[in-house]
Write an enzyme that holds these catalytic residues in place. Structure first.
Site, PDB file in Angstrom:
ATOM      1  N   ASP A  58       0.943  -1.171   0.003  1.00 36.47           N
ATOM      2  CA  ASP A  58      -0.101   0.016  -0.024  1.00 36.47           C
ATOM      3  C   ASP A  58       0.867   1.231  -0.087  1.00 36.47           C
ATOM      4  O   ASP A  58       1.642   1.492   1.065  1.00 36.47           O
ATOM      5  CB  ASP A  58      -0.908  -0.042   1.303  1.00 36.47           C
ATOM      6  CG  ASP A  58      -1.760   1.177   1.270  1.00 36.47           C
ATOM      7  OD1 ASP A  58      -2.683   1.256   2.260  1.00 36.47           O
ATOM      8  OD2 ASP A  58      -1.793   2.120   0.538  1.00 36.47           O
ATOM      9  N   TYR A 152     -13.450  12.190  -7.611  1.00 36.01           N
ATOM     10  CA  TYR A 152     -12.033  12.104  -8.478  1.00 36.01           C
ATOM     11  C   TYR A 152     -11.421  13.334  -8.704  1.00 36.01           C
ATOM     12  O   TYR A 152     -10.430  13.504  -8.286  1.00 36.01           O
ATOM     13  CB  TYR A 152     -12.194  11.248  -9.675  1.00 36.01           C
ATOM     14  CG  TYR A 152     -11.086  11.139 -10.450  1.00 36.01           C
ATOM     15  CD1 TYR A 152     -10.952  11.709 -11.781  1.00 36.01           C
ATOM     16  CD2 TYR A 152      -9.961  10.535  -9.927  1.00 36.01           C
ATOM     17  CE1 TYR A 152      -9.967  11.875 -12.381  1.00 36.01           C
ATOM     18  CE2 TYR A 152      -8.891  10.472 -10.761  1.00 36.01           C
ATOM     19  CZ  TYR A 152      -9.109  11.087 -11.977  1.00 36.01           C
ATOM     20  OH  TYR A 152      -7.487  11.181 -12.857  1.00 36.01           O
ATOM     21  N   LYS A 156      -7.889  15.297  -6.959  1.00 35.90           N
ATOM     22  CA  LYS A 156      -6.662  15.450  -7.786  1.00 35.90           C
ATOM     23  C   LYS A 156      -6.322  17.058  -7.415  1.00 35.90           C
ATOM     24  O   LYS A 156      -5.070  17.377  -7.527  1.00 35.90           O
ATOM     25  CB  LYS A 156      -6.872  15.068  -9.066  1.00 35.90           C
ATOM     26  CG  LYS A 156      -6.795  13.768  -9.665  1.00 35.90           C
ATOM     27  CD  LYS A 156      -5.538  13.072  -9.376  1.00 35.90           C
ATOM     28  CE  LYS A 156      -5.608  11.538  -9.646  1.00 35.90           C
ATOM     29  NZ  LYS A 156      -4.270  10.868  -9.537  1.00 35.90           N
ATOM     30  N   ASN A 182      -7.065  11.798 -22.158  1.00 40.86           N
ATOM     31  CA  ASN A 182      -7.574  10.451 -21.903  1.00 40.86           C
ATOM     32  C   ASN A 182      -6.411   9.651 -22.376  1.00 40.86           C
ATOM     33  O   ASN A 182      -6.455   9.139 -23.709  1.00 40.86           O
ATOM     34  CB  ASN A 182      -8.875  10.354 -22.858  1.00 40.86           C
ATOM     35  CG  ASN A 182      -9.992  10.928 -22.153  1.00 40.86           C
ATOM     36  OD1 ASN A 182     -10.013  12.473 -21.541  1.00 40.86           O
ATOM     37  ND2 ASN A 182     -11.138  10.249 -22.034  1.00 40.86           N
ATOM     38  N   ARG A 293     -24.530  10.318 -19.677  1.00 37.10           N
ATOM     39  CA  ARG A 293     -23.892   9.711 -18.524  1.00 37.10           C
ATOM     40  C   ARG A 293     -23.795  11.005 -17.469  1.00 37.10           C
ATOM     41  O   ARG A 293     -23.218  11.851 -17.629  1.00 37.10           O
ATOM     42  CB  ARG A 293     -22.591   8.993 -18.439  1.00 37.10           C
ATOM     43  CG  ARG A 293     -21.980   8.443 -17.247  1.00 37.10           C
ATOM     44  CD  ARG A 293     -20.785   7.679 -17.659  1.00 37.10           C
ATOM     45  NE  ARG A 293     -19.876   8.445 -18.254  1.00 37.10           N
ATOM     46  CZ  ARG A 293     -18.507   8.044 -18.382  1.00 37.10           C
ATOM     47  NH1 ARG A 293     -18.118   6.821 -18.298  1.00 37.10           N
ATOM     48  NH2 ARG A 293     -17.592   8.911 -18.979  1.00 37.10           N
TER      49      ARG A 293
HETATM   50  C1  WQD Z   1     -15.199   9.148 -22.881  1.00 38.59           C
HETATM   51  C2  WQD Z   1     -16.249   9.540 -23.759  1.00 38.59           C
HETATM   52  C3  WQD Z   1     -18.549   9.090 -22.397  1.00 38.59           C
HETATM   53  C4  WQD Z   1     -18.059   4.892 -21.869  1.00 38.59           C
HETATM   54  C5  WQD Z   1     -11.359   9.115 -18.165  1.00 38.59           C
HETATM   55  C6  WQD Z   1     -10.927   8.803 -17.004  1.00 38.59           C
HETATM   56  C7  WQD Z   1     -10.528   9.904 -15.997  1.00 38.59           C
HETATM   57  C8  WQD Z   1      -9.674  10.944 -16.836  1.00 38.59           C
HETATM   58  C9  WQD Z   1     -10.070  11.263 -18.096  1.00 38.59           C
HETATM   59  C10 WQD Z   1      -7.338  10.442 -16.048  1.00 38.59           C
HETATM   60  C11 WQD Z   1     -17.387  10.281 -22.760  1.00 38.59           C
HETATM   61  C12 WQD Z   1     -18.332   8.298 -23.662  1.00 38.59           C
HETATM   62  C13 WQD Z   1     -17.838   6.212 -22.163  1.00 38.59           C
HETATM   63  C14 WQD Z   1     -19.252   4.113 -22.767  1.00 38.59           C
HETATM   64  C15 WQD Z   1     -19.802   6.220 -23.882  1.00 38.59           C
HETATM   65  N1  WQD Z   1      -8.251   9.905 -16.973  1.00 38.59           N
HETATM   66  N2  WQD Z   1     -18.507   6.845 -23.209  1.00 38.59           N
HETATM   67  N3  WQD Z   1     -19.964   4.754 -23.262  1.00 38.59           N
HETATM   68  O1  WQD Z   1     -15.145  10.065 -18.831  1.00 38.59           O
HETATM   69  O2  WQD Z   1     -13.362  11.374 -20.224  1.00 38.59           O
HETATM   70  O3  WQD Z   1     -12.735   9.945 -18.135  1.00 38.59           O
HETATM   71  O4  WQD Z   1     -10.565  10.089 -19.012  1.00 38.59           O
HETATM   72  O5  WQD Z   1      -7.169  11.447 -15.146  1.00 38.59           O
HETATM   73  O6  WQD Z   1      -9.832   9.243 -14.905  1.00 38.59           O
HETATM   74  O7  WQD Z   1     -12.210   8.068 -16.453  1.00 38.59           O
HETATM   75  O8  WQD Z   1     -13.376   8.774 -20.268  1.00 38.59           O
HETATM   76  O9  WQD Z   1     -13.548   6.860 -21.461  1.00 38.59           O
HETATM   77  O10 WQD Z   1     -15.439   7.160 -19.531  1.00 38.59           O
HETATM   78  O11 WQD Z   1     -15.411   8.460 -21.445  1.00 38.59           O
HETATM   79  O12 WQD Z   1     -20.306   6.809 -24.894  1.00 38.59           O
HETATM   80  O13 WQD Z   1     -19.352   2.905 -22.461  1.00 38.59           O
HETATM   81  O14 WQD Z   1     -16.863   8.257 -23.919  1.00 38.59           O
HETATM   82  O15 WQD Z   1     -19.656   9.800 -22.279  1.00 38.59           O
HETATM   83  O16 WQD Z   1     -18.022  11.057 -23.699  1.00 38.59           O
HETATM   84  P1  WQD Z   1     -13.733  10.053 -19.353  1.00 38.59           P
HETATM   85  P2  WQD Z   1     -14.386   7.787 -20.654  1.00 38.59           P
END
Ligand code: WQD
Length: 339
Positions: A58, A152, A156, A182, A293
């Site tokens: 940890d 989250y 940060k 991303n 979402r």
């Molecule tokens: C991307 C797009 C959803 C899932 C992530 C990490 C976060 C940060 C930034 C580091 C959005 C859409 C998603 C699905 C979909 N990383 N989507 N169907 O929310 O930008 O955040 O990157 O710090 O920690 O979680 O990424 O991939 O979840 O979503 O349509 O089954 O895809 O609405 O537009 P997100 P994501």
């Protein structure tokens, strides 16, 4: 230099360990394996020919961190990847997110400062930006904590505040905040890649599991956003570009605190990503429109010019490179690391 990677067996940490080795550095991993597998060290050795020490434990436990320093140190730097990172999940588990994402930083700083590290590189996020009026986000676009939509992102930004005050009390310390957009993609070998436990929260690993037949169809979360095709836009960055950014940040660290956006500056929509993935796979993938979402922004992307100028670093891999490499990884590992 010898570098301690807290959370270093994770998706970004593993790719960063490879990039560090290729640049002649000596990474050591500390990881609780909560969202990865110890298999990654075998894969890193297969790719680089070098075995990276992995201590399972940890990163919020001072005694465990001290034992890593005693056994594998001294370390010039710590790169802190260890965090819970799903935006949606953080809304349901705020206490877990604040405790884990802050306690790890406190412990790593306490021990790291006592042991005389020079540099602390922090895995931050582009989700510390919140106001669409500020797009494309520069490093100055952070707003107040209350503007952020989820624990989250708030954890940060709170970390960044802690690091700024600790650096102020220790002027000789180099602190670098890397705000990832991303991260997607996989090493070209297909031996390491993103392998989230359970059903993926994120789009790319979800599409990959649909493509390999593990999941039935992709849900597109909203097609009525104010974007060219109505679906959400994100700044996807290849994880190898991101890893190389960490090496440059480490090698250019200097006393003080500095933040860099690590992204491409190119917004890509959900449908564009799926289309790119279908090109890699060579067939259409089953998809269905779903409601938006909660907590999602219509679009988030950065201007990465500051890192390009200061670090001599630029993301070069395209969305087609990203989907091609993810498909290669997923085909070779349909069940992830544990098979
Ligand atoms: C991307 C797009 C959803 C899932 C992530 C990490 C976060 C940060 C930034 C580091 C959005 C859409 C998603 C699905 C979909 N990383 N989507 N169907 O929310 O930008 O955040 O990157 O710090 O920690 O979680 O990424 O991939 O979840 O979503 O349509 O089954 O895809 O609405 O537009 P997100 P994501």
């Amino acid at each position: 230099m010898r570098v301690l990677l807290a959370g270093g067996a994770g998706y970004v940490g593993t790719h960063t360990a490879i990039a560090l080795l290729e640049a002649g550095h000596e990474p050591v991993m500390l990881d609780d394996l909560s969202n990865t597998s110890r298999v990654v060290t075998e894969r890193v050795a297969e790719i680089t020919g070098t075995s990276v020490p992995l201590v399972v434990g940890d990163a919020a436990d001072d005694e465990i961190i001290e034992s890593v320093f005693d056994e594998h140190g001294p370390f010039e730097a710590i790169i802190h990847f260890a965090a819970l990172k799903a935006v949606g999940e953080s809304v349901e588990r705020p206490l877990d997110y604040y405790a884990n994402n802050l306690d790890t930083t406190y412990a790593l700083l306490r021990v790291g400062l006592a042991k005389g590290i020079r540099s602390f590189v922090f895995s931050s996020t582009g989700t510390v930006y919140s106001d669409p009026a500020d797009l494309p986000f520069t490093e100055e676009a952070t707003r107040d904590l209350v503007e952020l939509s989820n624990p989250y992102s708030k954890s940060k930004l709170m970390n960044e505040t802690v690091l700024a005050d600790v650096q102020n009390a220790h002027p000789e310390l180099n602190v670098t905040l890397l705000r990832y957009f991303n991260p997607v993609g996989a090493h070209e070998s297909g031996l390491v890649g993103e392998d989230p436990k359970g059903v993926p929260n994120n789009l790319m690993p979800f599409v990959a599991r649909v493509a390999v037949g593990v999941l039935p169809e992709v849900g597109v979360f909203g097609d009525d956003y104010d974007t060219p095709d109505g679906t959400g836009q994100r700044d996807y960055i290849h994880v190898v570009d991101l890893a190389e950014g960490h090496v440059k940040a480490l090698e250019n660290a200097h006393p003080g605190l500095v933040a860099y956006n690590l992204g491409t500056g190119n917004p890509v929509s959900v449908l564009e990503l799926i289309t790119s993935f279908e090109k890699a796979v060579g067939r259409e993938l089953p998809k269905a429109m779903k409601p938006r979402r909660a907590g999602d922004l219509a679009a988030t992307y950065c201007t990465p010019i500051k890192a390009e100028r200061a670090l001599g670093w630029k993301a070069t891999r395209t969305i087609d490179d990203m989907t091609r490499d993810v498909w290669n990884w997923q085909q070779k590992n349909p069940g992830g690391y544990e098979g």
